[in-house]
Design a protein around this motif. Structure first.
Motif, PDB file in Angstrom:
ATOM      1  N   ALA A  56       0.764  -1.170  -0.099  1.00 35.08           N
ATOM      2  CA  ALA A  56      -0.086  -0.043   0.077  1.00 35.08           C
ATOM      3  C   ALA A  56       0.906   1.431   0.049  1.00 35.08           C
ATOM      4  O   ALA A  56       0.441   2.173  -0.412  1.00 35.08           O
ATOM      5  N   ASP A  57       2.133   1.130   0.511  1.00 31.01           N
ATOM      6  CA  ASP A  57       2.732   2.545   0.588  1.00 31.01           C
ATOM      7  C   ASP A  57       4.006   2.152  -0.430  1.00 31.01           C
ATOM      8  O   ASP A  57       5.013   3.070  -0.332  1.00 31.01           O
ATOM      9  N   GLY A  86      -6.803  -5.280  -3.579  1.00 32.13           N
ATOM     10  CA  GLY A  86      -5.640  -4.631  -2.818  1.00 32.13           C
ATOM     11  C   GLY A  86      -5.193  -3.378  -3.680  1.00 32.13           C
ATOM     12  O   GLY A  86      -5.105  -2.363  -3.058  1.00 32.13           O
ATOM     13  N   TRP A  87      -5.465  -3.525  -5.023  1.00 33.30           N
ATOM     14  CA  TRP A  87      -4.883  -2.586  -5.778  1.00 33.30           C
ATOM     15  C   TRP A  87      -5.937  -1.323  -5.514  1.00 33.30           C
ATOM     16  O   TRP A  87      -5.511  -0.163  -5.519  1.00 33.30           O
ATOM     17  N   VAL A  88      -7.056  -1.773  -5.763  1.00 36.08           N
ATOM     18  CA  VAL A  88      -8.028  -0.270  -5.617  1.00 36.08           C
ATOM     19  C   VAL A  88      -8.054   0.051  -4.482  1.00 36.08           C
ATOM     20  O   VAL A  88      -8.222   1.185  -4.311  1.00 36.08           O
ATOM     21  N   GLU A  89      -7.766  -0.755  -3.218  1.00 36.30           N
ATOM     22  CA  GLU A  89      -8.047  -0.120  -1.948  1.00 36.30           C
ATOM     23  C   GLU A  89      -6.725   0.800  -1.824  1.00 36.30           C
ATOM     24  O   GLU A  89      -6.760   1.857  -1.049  1.00 36.30           O
ATOM     25  N   ALA A  90      -5.486   0.407  -2.197  1.00 34.73           N
ATOM     26  CA  ALA A  90      -4.460   1.321  -2.097  1.00 34.73           C
ATOM     27  C   ALA A  90      -4.557   2.632  -3.046  1.00 34.73           C
ATOM     28  O   ALA A  90      -4.275   3.807  -2.244  1.00 34.73           O
ATOM     29  N   SER A 178       3.897  -3.934 -15.592  1.00 40.50           N
ATOM     30  CA  SER A 178       3.755  -4.349 -14.311  1.00 40.50           C
ATOM     31  C   SER A 178       3.174  -3.588 -13.243  1.00 40.50           C
ATOM     32  O   SER A 178       3.481  -2.702 -12.869  1.00 40.50           O
ATOM     33  N   VAL A 179       1.981  -4.252 -12.675  1.00 40.34           N
ATOM     34  CA  VAL A 179       1.292  -3.626 -11.367  1.00 40.34           C
ATOM     35  C   VAL A 179       1.652  -4.567 -10.123  1.00 40.34           C
ATOM     36  O   VAL A 179       0.825  -5.482  -9.876  1.00 40.34           O
ATOM     37  N   PRO A 180       2.432  -4.223  -9.381  1.00 45.58           N
ATOM     38  CA  PRO A 180       3.000  -4.985  -8.280  1.00 45.58           C
ATOM     39  C   PRO A 180       2.286  -4.756  -7.109  1.00 45.58           C
ATOM     40  O   PRO A 180       2.663  -4.020  -6.261  1.00 45.58           O
ATOM     41  N   VAL A 181       1.204  -5.675  -6.877  1.00 40.84           N
ATOM     42  CA  VAL A 181       0.236  -5.184  -5.513  1.00 40.84           C
ATOM     43  C   VAL A 181       0.768  -5.843  -4.271  1.00 40.84           C
ATOM     44  O   VAL A 181       0.693  -5.117  -3.225  1.00 40.84           O
ATOM     45  N   TYR A 182       1.590  -6.834  -4.394  1.00 44.99           N
ATOM     46  CA  TYR A 182       2.134  -7.598  -3.258  1.00 44.99           C
ATOM     47  C   TYR A 182       3.499  -8.025  -3.359  1.00 44.99           C
ATOM     48  O   TYR A 182       3.871  -8.147  -4.843  1.00 44.99           O
ATOM     49  N   ARG A 183       4.190  -8.086  -2.505  1.00 42.10           N
ATOM     50  CA  ARG A 183       5.758  -8.758  -2.794  1.00 42.10           C
ATOM     51  C   ARG A 183       5.664  -9.885  -1.968  1.00 42.10           C
ATOM     52  O   ARG A 183       5.136  -9.901  -0.778  1.00 42.10           O
ATOM     53  N   TRP A 184       6.401 -10.727  -2.444  1.00 44.10           N
ATOM     54  CA  TRP A 184       6.970 -12.041  -1.601  1.00 44.10           C
ATOM     55  C   TRP A 184       8.329 -11.585  -0.743  1.00 44.10           C
ATOM     56  O   TRP A 184       9.168 -11.260  -1.356  1.00 44.10           O
ATOM     57  N   MET A 185       8.227 -12.100   0.475  1.00 44.73           N
ATOM     58  CA  MET A 185       9.539 -11.934   1.232  1.00 44.73           C
ATOM     59  C   MET A 185       9.693 -13.431   1.771  1.00 44.73           C
ATOM     60  O   MET A 185       8.717 -14.144   1.967  1.00 44.73           O
ATOM     61  N   PRO A 186      10.904 -13.498   2.369  1.00 46.90           N
ATOM     62  CA  PRO A 186      11.202 -14.580   3.071  1.00 46.90           C
ATOM     63  C   PRO A 186      10.326 -14.710   4.325  1.00 46.90           C
ATOM     64  O   PRO A 186      10.002 -13.865   4.768  1.00 46.90           O
ATOM     65  N   PRO A 187       9.898 -15.988   4.973  1.00 47.46           N
ATOM     66  CA  PRO A 187       9.132 -16.069   6.045  1.00 47.46           C
ATOM     67  C   PRO A 187       9.807 -15.639   7.356  1.00 47.46           C
ATOM     68  O   PRO A 187      11.253 -15.730   7.148  1.00 47.46           O
ATOM     69  N   GLU A 188       9.172 -14.974   8.351  1.00 42.72           N
ATOM     70  CA  GLU A 188       9.756 -14.414   9.395  1.00 42.72           C
ATOM     71  C   GLU A 188      10.266 -15.593  10.039  1.00 42.72           C
ATOM     72  O   GLU A 188      11.468 -15.483  10.598  1.00 42.72           O
ATOM     73  N   ASP A 189       9.744 -16.706  10.159  1.00 43.57           N
ATOM     74  CA  ASP A 189      10.670 -17.912  10.743  1.00 43.57           C
ATOM     75  C   ASP A 189      11.147 -19.056   9.868  1.00 43.57           C
ATOM     76  O   ASP A 189      10.252 -19.516   9.082  1.00 43.57           O
ATOM     77  N   ILE A 190      12.205 -19.110   9.623  1.00 43.89           N
ATOM     78  CA  ILE A 190      12.658 -19.991   8.410  1.00 43.89           C
ATOM     79  C   ILE A 190      12.687 -21.361   8.960  1.00 43.89           C
ATOM     80  O   ILE A 190      12.938 -22.366   8.225  1.00 43.89           O
ATOM     81  N   THR A 191      12.575 -21.760  10.479  1.00 47.43           N
ATOM     82  CA  THR A 191      12.538 -22.963  10.725  1.00 47.43           C
ATOM     83  C   THR A 191      11.853 -24.023   9.993  1.00 47.43           C
ATOM     84  O   THR A 191      12.345 -25.258   9.915  1.00 47.43           O
ATOM     85  N   PRO A 192      10.496 -23.636   9.931  1.00 45.43           N
ATOM     86  CA  PRO A 192       9.989 -24.790   9.041  1.00 45.43           C
ATOM     87  C   PRO A 192      10.314 -25.198   7.592  1.00 45.43           C
ATOM     88  O   PRO A 192      10.303 -26.259   7.223  1.00 45.43           O
TER      89      PRO A 192
END
Length: 388
Positions: A56-57, A86-90, A178-192
């Motif tokens: 959104a930011d 999410g795009w419309v809301e942003a 390209s309209v990037p509404v979301y971004r993939w990030m590494p998981p906060e907990d990598i243990t699983p």
């Protein structure tokens, strides 16, 4: 007699995936996929390889939205309901929501499937076309058939770059925004994820499912960081099935030479149905001591009845099944046991537990001073000797 040997699964009370362990790398809809697998008898190891962060930011999304408002594209492709909303809301949060909707109302708007179509209509818009299959491949085929040379096409992304889709359009002469509404990030907990990697490398999994290309790329990247990439690729090449929801998802794996299986319809239900066919088809079935024995990931079917077996017992059984009917020495069986050390007594202990778990002790014969063998039916000796 034939019908008795087959013992349909509805009579034996277990699902087609009973005895198999399946890894789930999905971040979105992981609970749904896990439930579908468990309902069919699978044990599930869930390790979200990524997390999805709203943008959104994010300046990229704002810039893409302003560009669309200022200069209308010819076509807009909406790929996910949550991403479109999410795009419309942003845009509304930036005070340009009305301008965006006005612009989208005047272009050729394509929706990837029914859920996206619902999100478009909830925003007061109408899509021009949507495939029944929810397949980006079908969207691509339509665009290429129409001709895209010189046309501006805006593609609403949901975290992943859709490389095969975008590249094919660019190769055909389209200009892609390209309209990037979301971004993939590494998981906060990598243990699983590490747990899933360890289970894959040790062949504790029978299959790993992938529902997005970034999840597959993330798992490969984490394996490389840990120095396990070669071992992971070896497991996926030979022993652990890679099941992808569609061809775009499979691209990072195929780039490493990994064969994948994909359902004809790129959805979770067909993905699970495919596993229900593939995994039992990969299990080894042997005629032993008058019984039909099918060796699965962490269990054995004896005449269709499910018999859970401890890991040490499964290791012994796999070692014996590589040469069915042949005597396997205790020293070789000891090497097959996980962390057994040098004491051959560990083989005897694990073998006793294996026989108890199978419920039919005569399946495995002790050959005095030599080792153990599967009591392969005499009529099968010639056939399986040729497999050695």
């Amino acid at each position: 007699m034939h019908d008795e040997k087959q013992l349909p699964e509805q009579q034996t009370g277990h699902g087609p995936l009973a005895g198999f362990t399946v890894g789930v790398t999905a971040a979105r809809r992981a609970d749904e996929l896990g439930a579908l697998l468990q309902r069919r008898g699978a044990a599930v190891l869930h390790a979200p390889a990524l997390r999805i962060v709203p943008l959104a930011d994010d300046s990229e999304l704002l810039a893409a939205t302003k560009e669309i408002i200022d200069r209308a594209p010819d076509i807009v492709v909406a790929t996910t309901a949550i991403g479109f909303r999410g795009w419309v809301e942003a845009a509304e949060g930036w005070g340009i929501g009305g301008d965006l909707l006005d612009r989208l109302g005047g272009v050729e708007l394509l929706a990837r499937g029914p859920k996206v179509k619902g999100a478009i209509r909830a925003a007061g818009l109408t899509e021009e076309w949507s495939p029944s299959s929810e397949s980006m491949a079908e969207v691509l085929d339509r665009l290429l058939d129409e001709g895209v040379d010189g046309r501006r096409i805006a593609v609403q992304l949901h975290g992943e770059p859709l490389p095969g889709f975008v590249e094919a359009l660019r190769a055909a002469g389209a200009e892609i925004l390209s309209v990037p509404v979301y971004r993939w990030m590494p998981p906060e907990d990598i243990t699983p994820v590490d747990r899933l990697l360890d289970a894959t490398v040790s062949r504790g999994l029978d299959a790993v499912t992938f529902t997005s290309a970034p999840a597959a790329a993330s798992l490969l990247s984490r394996a490389e960081q840990r120095g396990l990439l070669t071992e992971l690729l070896g497991a996926l090449h030979h022993d652990v099935l890679s099941a992808c929801v569609g061809p775009v998802t499979a691209l990072p794996l195929q780039a490493h030479g990994i064969d994948t299986v994909q359902p004809e319809r790129f959805r979770l239900g067909p993905l699970v149905q495919l596993l229900c066919k593939e995994l039992p088809g990969r299990a080894r079935a042997l005629p032993i001591a008058g019984h039909r024995v099918e060796i699965r990931g962490h269990a054995v079917l004896v005449d269709g009845g499910l018999r859970p077996v401890p890991p040490a017992g499964m290791a012994l059984l796999r070692a014996l099944s590589r040469r069915p009917g042949w005597v396997v020495a205790r020293a070789e069986l000891l090497r097959a046991l996980p962390g057994a050390g040098r004491d051959e007594h560990a083989v005897e202990t694990a073998m006793a537990r294996l026989r108890t778990a199978l419920g039919t002790p005569k399946l495995i014969q002790t050959v005095v001073k030599r080792g153990y063998r599967l009591a392969l039916d005499p009529s099968a000796d010639t056939k399986y000797a040729a497999d050695v």
